[in-house]
Design a protein around this motif. Structure first.
Motif, mmCIF file in Angstrom:
data_model
loop_
_atom_site.group_PDB
_atom_site.id
_atom_site.type_symbol
_atom_site.label_atom_id
_atom_site.label_comp_id
_atom_site.label_asym_id
_atom_site.label_seq_id
_atom_site.Cartn_x
_atom_site.Cartn_y
_atom_site.Cartn_z
ATOM 1 N N SER A 281 0.847 -1.197 0.000
ATOM 2 C CA SER A 281 0.000 0.000 0.000
ATOM 3 C C SER A 281 0.879 1.241 0.000
ATOM 4 C CB SER A 281 -0.910 0.011 1.238
ATOM 5 O OG SER A 281 -1.529 1.269 1.376
ATOM 6 N N ALA A 282 0.564 2.172 -0.891
ATOM 7 C CA ALA A 282 1.341 3.415 -0.970
ATOM 8 C C ALA A 282 1.220 4.224 0.312
ATOM 9 C CB ALA A 282 0.860 4.245 -2.159
ATOM 10 N N ARG A 283 0.123 4.081 1.033
ATOM 11 C CA ARG A 283 -0.094 4.867 2.255
ATOM 12 C C ARG A 283 0.749 4.366 3.421
ATOM 13 N NH1 ARG A 283 -4.819 4.618 -0.546
ATOM 14 N NH2 ARG A 283 -5.925 6.583 -0.894
ATOM 15 N N GLN A 284 1.403 3.202 3.246
ATOM 16 C CA GLN A 284 2.269 2.663 4.302
ATOM 17 C C GLN A 284 3.729 2.658 3.883
ATOM 18 O OE1 GLN A 284 0.055 -1.110 4.590
ATOM 19 N NE2 GLN A 284 -0.366 -0.585 6.717
ATOM 20 N N ALA A 285 4.052 3.275 2.754
ATOM 21 C CA ALA A 285 5.418 3.270 2.234
ATOM 22 C C ALA A 285 5.988 4.682 2.211
ATOM 23 C CB ALA A 285 5.432 2.669 0.827
ATOM 24 N N ASP A 286 7.317 4.756 2.283
ATOM 25 C CA ASP A 286 7.958 6.068 2.174
ATOM 26 C C ASP A 286 9.062 6.048 1.110
ATOM 27 O OD1 ASP A 286 9.754 4.482 3.487
ATOM 28 O OD2 ASP A 286 9.989 5.778 5.245
ATOM 29 N N LEU A 287 9.159 4.948 0.341
ATOM 30 C CA LEU A 287 10.185 4.834 -0.699
ATOM 31 C C LEU A 287 9.633 4.062 -1.893
ATOM 32 C CD1 LEU A 287 13.116 4.878 -1.841
ATOM 33 C CD2 LEU A 287 13.545 2.809 -0.485
ATOM 34 N N ILE A 288 9.806 4.607 -3.085
ATOM 35 C CA ILE A 288 9.518 3.857 -4.316
ATOM 36 C C ILE A 288 10.842 3.559 -5.000
ATOM 37 C CG2 ILE A 288 8.426 3.843 -6.579
ATOM 38 C CD1 ILE A 288 6.323 5.655 -5.669
ATOM 39 N N ILE A 289 11.097 2.268 -5.244
ATOM 40 C CA ILE A 289 12.250 1.878 -6.064
ATOM 41 C C ILE A 289 11.706 1.577 -7.454
ATOM 42 C CG2 ILE A 289 14.162 0.276 -6.373
ATOM 43 C CD1 ILE A 289 14.120 -0.213 -3.363
ATOM 44 N N LEU A 290 11.907 2.495 -8.376
ATOM 45 C CA LEU A 290 11.412 2.319 -9.741
ATOM 46 C C LEU A 290 12.355 1.359 -10.463
ATOM 47 C CD1 LEU A 290 10.508 6.001 -10.631
ATOM 48 C CD2 LEU A 290 8.984 4.190 -9.868
ATOM 49 N N ALA A 291 11.921 0.129 -10.613
ATOM 50 C CA ALA A 291 12.761 -0.916 -11.191
ATOM 51 C C ALA A 291 12.162 -1.363 -12.516
ATOM 52 C CB ALA A 291 12.885 -2.094 -10.228
ATOM 53 N N GLY A 292 12.607 -0.761 -13.607
ATOM 54 C CA GLY A 292 12.113 -1.167 -14.922
ATOM 55 C C GLY A 292 11.591 -0.010 -15.733
ATOM 56 N N THR A 293 11.157 -0.348 -16.930
ATOM 57 C CA THR A 293 10.681 0.647 -17.883
ATOM 58 C C THR A 293 9.398 1.301 -17.394
ATOM 59 O OG1 THR A 293 11.512 -0.877 -19.567
ATOM 60 C CG2 THR A 293 10.199 0.982 -20.334
ATOM 61 N N VAL A 294 9.314 2.609 -17.558
ATOM 62 C CA VAL A 294 8.093 3.352 -17.239
ATOM 63 C C VAL A 294 7.480 3.822 -18.559
ATOM 64 C CG1 VAL A 294 7.093 5.304 -15.998
ATOM 65 C CG2 VAL A 294 9.075 4.115 -15.048
ATOM 66 N N VAL A 295 6.272 3.376 -18.848
ATOM 67 C CA VAL A 295 5.602 3.769 -20.087
ATOM 68 C C VAL A 295 4.575 4.858 -19.793
ATOM 69 C CG1 VAL A 295 5.959 1.536 -21.207
ATOM 70 C CG2 VAL A 295 3.914 1.904 -19.835
ATOM 71 N N GLU A 296 4.166 5.553 -20.843
ATOM 72 C CA GLU A 296 3.266 6.696 -20.670
ATOM 73 C C GLU A 296 1.941 6.291 -20.036
ATOM 74 O OE1 GLU A 296 2.601 9.165 -24.009
ATOM 75 O OE2 GLU A 296 4.711 9.636 -24.300
ATOM 76 N N LYS A 297 1.428 5.108 -20.395
ATOM 77 C CA LYS A 297 0.144 4.691 -19.846
ATOM 78 C C LYS A 297 0.247 4.411 -18.345
ATOM 79 C CE LYS A 297 -3.863 1.980 -21.177
ATOM 80 N NZ LYS A 297 -4.404 0.967 -22.086
ATOM 81 N N SER B 24 18.939 1.670 -16.376
ATOM 82 C CA SER B 24 18.991 2.661 -17.454
ATOM 83 C C SER B 24 17.617 2.934 -18.058
ATOM 84 C CB SER B 24 19.961 2.194 -18.546
ATOM 85 O OG SER B 24 19.579 0.932 -19.048
ATOM 86 N N CYS B 25 16.724 1.932 -18.092
ATOM 87 C CA CYS B 25 15.378 2.162 -18.650
ATOM 88 C C CYS B 25 14.619 3.190 -17.827
ATOM 89 C CB CYS B 25 14.589 0.857 -18.713
ATOM 90 S SG CYS B 25 15.156 -0.273 -19.987
ATOM 91 N N THR B 26 14.731 3.082 -16.502
ATOM 92 C CA THR B 26 14.040 4.020 -15.623
ATOM 93 C C THR B 26 14.661 5.403 -15.699
ATOM 94 O OG1 THR B 26 13.699 2.147 -14.138
ATOM 95 C CG2 THR B 26 13.174 4.326 -13.286
ATOM 96 N N ILE B 27 15.994 5.453 -15.797
ATOM 97 C CA ILE B 27 16.697 6.732 -15.752
ATOM 98 C C ILE B 27 16.521 7.522 -17.045
ATOM 99 C CG2 ILE B 27 18.980 7.795 -15.605
ATOM 100 C CD1 ILE B 27 19.770 5.459 -13.749
ATOM 101 N N SER B 28 16.629 6.837 -18.202
ATOM 102 C CA SER B 28 16.618 7.577 -19.468
ATOM 103 C C SER B 28 15.798 6.932 -20.580
ATOM 104 C CB SER B 28 18.064 7.728 -19.969
ATOM 105 O OG SER B 28 18.591 6.460 -20.302
ATOM 106 N N GLY B 29 15.152 5.812 -20.305
ATOM 107 C CA GLY B 29 14.465 5.079 -21.365
ATOM 108 C C GLY B 29 15.270 3.921 -21.879
#
Length: 413
Positions: free
Chosen positions: A76-92, A115-120
């Protein structure tokens, strides 16, 4: 919420400063709170592609990020204080990521992993859907390069974030970072030019040394590499595949008997006998006129002798001047299969052909995919709308003439 907590902490510090030893007490409390926050990070369960496997390995028993104070991964996002973005982020997914970030209580932090998360990453060029850097949609505190980064790299990133958290207090309050708004750049071409400039400078610096070497060694010849003789290996014996179901020539003969207009792709004048000579390895690839498209598909499914009751794939090919709708059918019982190609002419509104979603249920999804990616409309389809992209996405990205400079950077090589 973050601003309110900062104001309260600042006011409490002012009050404590008026008391004897108050500043020391306030700093001690701040240090203790910051140490506790840094060593009790609760990451949100969030992974979109390959780097998520490395993140899981970091939290698993071999590495065990609990040793570094990253104890409980929350759902649950309401119980977290850190997001580790691991992987490609698409517009949708970007809108959903922003929603998750906004639901997290402050102070909150983001690590961009890979690298996908940082710059695509490898999708920086020729990509219509990949966000070229997560810091364009949410503020990122720590970037961890790599494809993928090893668990040790993620540990180091976590430790860097912990050092940042330990410094936060009244003097350095936590604040939401700024997003990156710089325009997309052709980084490959820019790097190539920089490299060429460096090589030219190096060449100029070495020119005098080369001339001196030639004067001192007039008979010098560089060594030639010895080429090893290529070993010729015997070709392995190829086992002839067992024929399944109805043969290609029988299937073609049956179809041409009812639909004489049908021809074989790349062999337009081929007879059933000539198709038989192509062997069992050849997949029967037929070209059918648009006006017979639905009728032929229905015949292949309903005719008991043929029994092609399973749709494997329905897709599209853009030949610039026209589209080819390609249908792949299989007989589950017999094992024989066939490809059907139907040419659809383009017009100002794209192209249009009859649906077969009432014949094969799976075609409903495949036809929506073709509409989304190529813009081909299927008449009488029960739900003709986009399936991957947003409804307001401009154009159809798999068409050869698709261009969108706000999203797509063309590959320069």
């Amino acid at each position: 919420m973050a601003n309110e907590s900062s104001v309260l902490a600042h006011q409490a510090g002012k009050i404590a400063a008026k008391l004897p030893g108050g500043n020391s007490l306030a700093r001690s409390v701040e240090l203790l709170v910051a140490w506790g926050r840094a060593n009790s990070l609760w990451p949100l369960l969030y992974g979109t592609s390959c780097c998520a496997i490395e993140m899981m390995a970091t939290g698993a028993s071999r590495h065990d990020w609990a040793r570094f104070g990253v104890e409980v991964a929350r759902a649950s996002a309401r119980q977290a204080d850190l997001i580790i973005l691991a992987g490609t982020v698409v517009e949708k997914m970007a809108k959903n990521l922003i929603t998750l970030y906004e639901q997290m209580p402050a102070p909150k932090y983001v690590i961009a992993m890979g690298s996908c998360t940082i710059s695509g990453g490898p999708f920086y060029y020729d990509s219509y859907a990949v966000v070229k850097g997560a810091d364009r949609i949410v503020p990122v505190d720590v970037h961890i390069p790599g494809c993928p980064p090893r668990p040790e790299a993620l540990f180091y990133g976590i430790m860097q974030l912990q050092e940042k958290i330990k410094k936060e207090g009244r003097e350095i309050p936590w604040e939401i970072g700024e997003l990156v708004n710089s325009p997309f750049l052709d980084t490959f071409t820019a790097t190539e030019k920089e490299w060429a400039t460096l090589e030219e400078k190096k060449d100029q610096e070495m020119a005098e040394a080369r001339e001196q070497f030639k004067r001192e060694n007039p008979d010098y010849k560089p060594p030639r590499p010895i080429r090893l003789k290529k070993e010729k290996l015997p070709s392995p014996a190829r086992r002839k595949p067992t024929a399944k179901g109805i043969s290609n020539w029988s299937l073609l003969q049956t179809l041409q008997k009812k639909f004489p207009e049908i021809t074989v792709h790349d062999h337009p004048d081929a007879t059933p006998k000539q198709v038989a000579e192509l062997g069992t390895d050849y997949d029967l690839d037929l070209v059918i006129p648009k006006e017979l498209y639905r009728e032929v598909v229905q015949y292949l499914k309903d005719e008991k002798e043929l029994g092609l009751e399973m749709l494997l794939q329905l897709t599209c090919v853009d030949w610039k001047e026209y589209f080819d709708i390609v249908v792949h059918l299989l007989s589950v019982e017999g094992g024989h299969k066939v490809f059907l190609r139907c040419q659809v002419e383009k017009d100002e509104d794209g192209a249009e052909i009859e649906t077969i979603s009432d014949l094969y249920v799976g075609a409903e999804w495949h036809e929506r995919e073709v509409y989304d990616m190529f813009g081909v409309r299927f008449t009488h389809h029960p739900d003709m709308r986009r399936i991957y992209l947003k409804n307001d996405f401009p154009g159809h990205p798999l068409c050869k003439d698709f261009e969108d400079p706000t999203r797509v950077i063309k590959r320069p090589y």
